[in-house]
Scaffold this motif. Structure first.
Motif, PDB file in Angstrom:
ATOM      1  N   MET A 294      21.312  20.605  19.252  1.00 52.08           N
ATOM      2  CA  MET A 294      21.618  20.791  17.839  1.00 52.08           C
ATOM      3  C   MET A 294      20.774  19.850  16.997  1.00 52.08           C
ATOM      4  N   GLU A 295      20.364  20.312  15.815  1.00 54.15           N
ATOM      5  CA  GLU A 295      19.622  19.486  14.871  1.00 54.15           C
ATOM      6  C   GLU A 295      20.493  19.148  13.663  1.00 54.15           C
ATOM      7  N   ILE A 296      20.452  17.896  13.251  1.00 55.62           N
ATOM      8  CA  ILE A 296      21.017  17.487  11.970  1.00 55.62           C
ATOM      9  C   ILE A 296      19.827  17.219  11.050  1.00 55.62           C
ATOM     10  N   LYS A 297      19.659  18.065  10.013  1.00 48.54           N
ATOM     11  CA  LYS A 297      18.503  17.948   9.128  1.00 48.54           C
ATOM     12  C   LYS A 297      18.892  17.304   7.804  1.00 48.54           C
ATOM     13  N   VAL A 298      17.986  16.476   7.287  1.00 44.62           N
ATOM     14  CA  VAL A 298      18.186  15.887   5.968  1.00 44.62           C
ATOM     15  C   VAL A 298      16.818  15.726   5.318  1.00 44.62           C
ATOM     16  N   SER A 299      16.732  16.018   4.028  1.00 41.65           N
ATOM     17  CA  SER A 299      15.477  15.813   3.316  1.00 41.65           C
ATOM     18  C   SER A 299      15.307  14.326   3.022  1.00 41.65           C
ATOM     19  N   VAL A 300      14.072  13.913   2.772  1.00 47.15           N
ATOM     20  CA  VAL A 300      13.814  12.512   2.429  1.00 47.15           C
ATOM     21  C   VAL A 300      14.592  12.143   1.172  1.00 47.15           C
ATOM     22  N   ARG A 301      14.552  13.012   0.171  1.00 44.35           N
ATOM     23  CA  ARG A 301      15.288  12.733  -1.062  1.00 44.35           C
ATOM     24  C   ARG A 301      16.790  12.665  -0.798  1.00 44.35           C
ATOM     25  N   GLY A 302      17.295  13.603   0.006  1.00 48.50           N
ATOM     26  CA  GLY A 302      18.721  13.592   0.331  1.00 48.50           C
ATOM     27  C   GLY A 302      19.131  12.330   1.065  1.00 48.50           C
ATOM     28  N   LEU A 303      18.256  11.846   1.950  1.00 43.77           N
ATOM     29  CA  LEU A 303      18.534  10.632   2.723  1.00 43.77           C
ATOM     30  C   LEU A 303      18.666   9.422   1.816  1.00 43.77           C
ATOM     31  N   VAL A 304      17.679   9.203   0.944  1.00 45.87           N
ATOM     32  CA  VAL A 304      17.696   7.987   0.121  1.00 45.87           C
ATOM     33  C   VAL A 304      18.773   8.062  -0.968  1.00 45.87           C
ATOM     34  N   GLU A 305      19.015   9.256  -1.515  1.00 44.97           N
ATOM     35  CA  GLU A 305      20.053   9.367  -2.534  1.00 44.97           C
ATOM     36  C   GLU A 305      21.438   9.172  -1.926  1.00 44.97           C
ATOM     37  N   PHE A 306      21.635   9.671  -0.713  1.00 44.80           N
ATOM     38  CA  PHE A 306      22.925   9.523  -0.038  1.00 44.80           C
ATOM     39  C   PHE A 306      23.262   8.056   0.195  1.00 44.80           C
ATOM     40  N   LEU A 307      22.246   7.253   0.552  1.00 42.00           N
ATOM     41  CA  LEU A 307      22.482   5.858   0.921  1.00 42.00           C
ATOM     42  C   LEU A 307      22.298   4.873  -0.222  1.00 42.00           C
ATOM     43  N   LEU A 308      21.429   5.187  -1.185  1.00 38.25           N
ATOM     44  CA  LEU A 308      21.010   4.166  -2.142  1.00 38.25           C
ATOM     45  C   LEU A 308      21.341   4.473  -3.598  1.00 38.25           C
ATOM     46  N   ARG A 309      21.712   5.698  -3.937  1.00 35.03           N
ATOM     47  CA  ARG A 309      21.918   6.014  -5.346  1.00 35.03           C
ATOM     48  C   ARG A 309      23.144   5.292  -5.906  1.00 35.03           C
ATOM     49  N   THR A 310      23.012   4.777  -7.133  1.00 34.18           N
ATOM     50  CA  THR A 310      24.114   4.095  -7.803  1.00 34.18           C
ATOM     51  C   THR A 310      24.261   4.664  -9.209  1.00 34.18           C
ATOM     52  N   GLY A 311      25.283   4.217  -9.939  1.00 34.68           N
ATOM     53  CA  GLY A 311      25.487   4.667 -11.312  1.00 34.68           C
ATOM     54  C   GLY A 311      26.921   5.068 -11.549  1.00 34.68           C
ATOM     55  N   ASP A 312      27.150   5.810 -12.632  1.00 32.46           N
ATOM     56  CA  ASP A 312      28.510   6.253 -12.950  1.00 32.46           C
ATOM     57  C   ASP A 312      28.467   7.672 -13.501  1.00 32.46           C
ATOM     58  N   ILE A 313      29.631   8.220 -13.821  1.00 33.61           N
ATOM     59  CA  ILE A 313      29.708   9.601 -14.307  1.00 33.61           C
ATOM     60  C   ILE A 313      29.954   9.652 -15.811  1.00 33.61           C
ATOM     61  N   ASP A 314      29.725   8.541 -16.510  1.00 32.07           N
ATOM     62  CA  ASP A 314      29.893   8.488 -17.965  1.00 32.07           C
ATOM     63  C   ASP A 314      28.765   9.292 -18.619  1.00 32.07           C
ATOM     64  N   ASN A 315      29.121  10.332 -19.375  1.00 37.05           N
ATOM     65  CA  ASN A 315      28.094  11.193 -19.971  1.00 37.05           C
ATOM     66  C   ASN A 315      27.731  10.803 -21.399  1.00 37.05           C
ATOM     67  N   ARG A 316      28.169   9.643 -21.860  1.00 36.40           N
ATOM     68  CA  ARG A 316      27.843   9.237 -23.231  1.00 36.40           C
ATOM     69  C   ARG A 316      26.401   8.762 -23.350  1.00 36.40           C
ATOM     70  N   LYS A 317      25.791   8.429 -22.213  1.00 34.92           N
ATOM     71  CA  LYS A 317      24.366   8.126 -22.229  1.00 34.92           C
ATOM     72  C   LYS A 317      23.598   9.422 -22.425  1.00 34.92           C
ATOM     73  N   LYS A 318      22.403   9.321 -22.992  1.00 33.58           N
ATOM     74  CA  LYS A 318      21.612  10.516 -23.278  1.00 33.58           C
ATOM     75  C   LYS A 318      21.278  11.242 -21.981  1.00 33.58           C
ATOM     76  N   SER A 319      21.653  12.507 -21.916  1.00 36.91           N
ATOM     77  CA  SER A 319      21.364  13.290 -20.724  1.00 36.91           C
ATOM     78  C   SER A 319      20.035  14.019 -20.890  1.00 36.91           C
TER      79      SER A 319
END
Length: 287
Positions: free
Chosen positions: A1-26
């Motif tokens: 069996m293969e477990i596949k992950v994209s490079v972007r998916g890998l780094v975002e899964f482990l390293l992404r930070t922030g919040d869900i406040d939408n008052r900042k300019k989207s």
């Protein structure tokens, strides 16, 4: 069996930070299309030593399964040392940027290690190219790293992700075993078995199927059940069930509840709905 992950998916899964406040300019609605335009514009300007959209892949034998990390580097530059270029379109004021976004930099470092490992390089240059989408102003951040530095960093990243990959592997085995043995929860009504059979064959043959049937036939269960059985035989990893109204969404949710209750279904489901439906306020204004 293969477990596949994209490079972007890998780094975002482990390293992404922030919040869900939408008052900042989207970002504007056309941000993705504009970002693609910026990528093409920069790639065309870079000359013959610049190789755009280079596919890279890394495979690790984890015993019970293989972990596959793959993705496309925005650019590989023939220089000394060879440089990996990661391009990001942004609406930020570039003059105020002191350093690249850590997640973006991690993406570039992954590609640098993968390319260095594949081509036997002792040293790689990691380049982050930011372009303001409105002004087309460009700012670059560059750093050179030894292969050993990149290897140690990448190994740490993979070490963290393997914990999640191991869960996905065991979850996948249990799910597939369940789907293969899943029984239809009730005696078939007239036409239900034929409908379910047609759905299964359409998925297995990768064909489209259009169905018109009267209310009460049991269309929802007769389409969800064979879709799950097809997944159990390896025909797809995810099932999307799209509805236009709340009542049809509720019927679909109930079908999965029935299969869990009557057939002991082991399967994760997520309902994605409009935030206006989720808000407890009379007038939705959530941040």
């Amino acid at each position: 069996m293969e477990i596949k992950v994209s490079v972007r998916g890998l780094v975002e899964f482990l390293l992404r930070t922030g919040d869900i406040d939408n008052r900042k300019k989207s970002a504007p609605d056309d941000a993705m299309a504009e970002g693609s335009r910026i990528h093409r514009m920069i790639q065309k300007k870079m000359g013959s030593s610049y190789h755009a959209e280079v596919m890279l892949r890394y495979r690790r034998d984890c015993g019970e399964y293989d972990l596959v990390v793959e993705g496309r580097a925005d650019g590989i530059i023939d220089s000394d040392p060879v440089a990996v270029d990661e391009i990001k379109g942004t609406y930020r004021d570039l003059s105020r940027m002191k350093e690249p976004n850590p997640v973006h930099l991690a993406q570039a470092k992954c590609y640098a290690w993968m390319y260095g490992q594949e081509h036997g390089k002792e040293r790689m240059e990691v380049s982050m190219t930011y372009c303001n989408i409105e002004t087309e102003e460009i700012r670059r951040f560059k750093e050179a790293r030894s292969f050993e530095e990149l290897k140690a960093w990448f190994e740490g990243l993979i070490h963290e992700y393997v914990k999640w990959a191991r869960y996905l592997y065991h979850h996948g085995i249990r799910r597939q075993e369940c789907l293969k043995e899943l029984p239809f929860p009730y005696p078939y009504r007239e036409g239900q078995k034929e409908l379910a059979g047609n759905v299964y064959r359409s998925i297995a043959r990768k064909r489209n199927l259009f169905i018109q049937a009267p209310t009460g036939v049991g269309k929802t269960l007769s389409t969800i059940y064979p879709s799950l059985k097809a997944m159990g035989e390896g025909h797809g990893e995810k099932l999307f069930y799209l509805t236009a109204k709340t009542i049809t969404r509720s019927v679909a949710e109930e079908a999965f509840s029935i299969l869990r209750r009557e057939g002991h279904l082991y399967f994760n489901t997520v309902t994605i709905t409009a935030k206006e439906k989720l808000c407890v306020m009379e007038k939705p204004d959530c941040n």
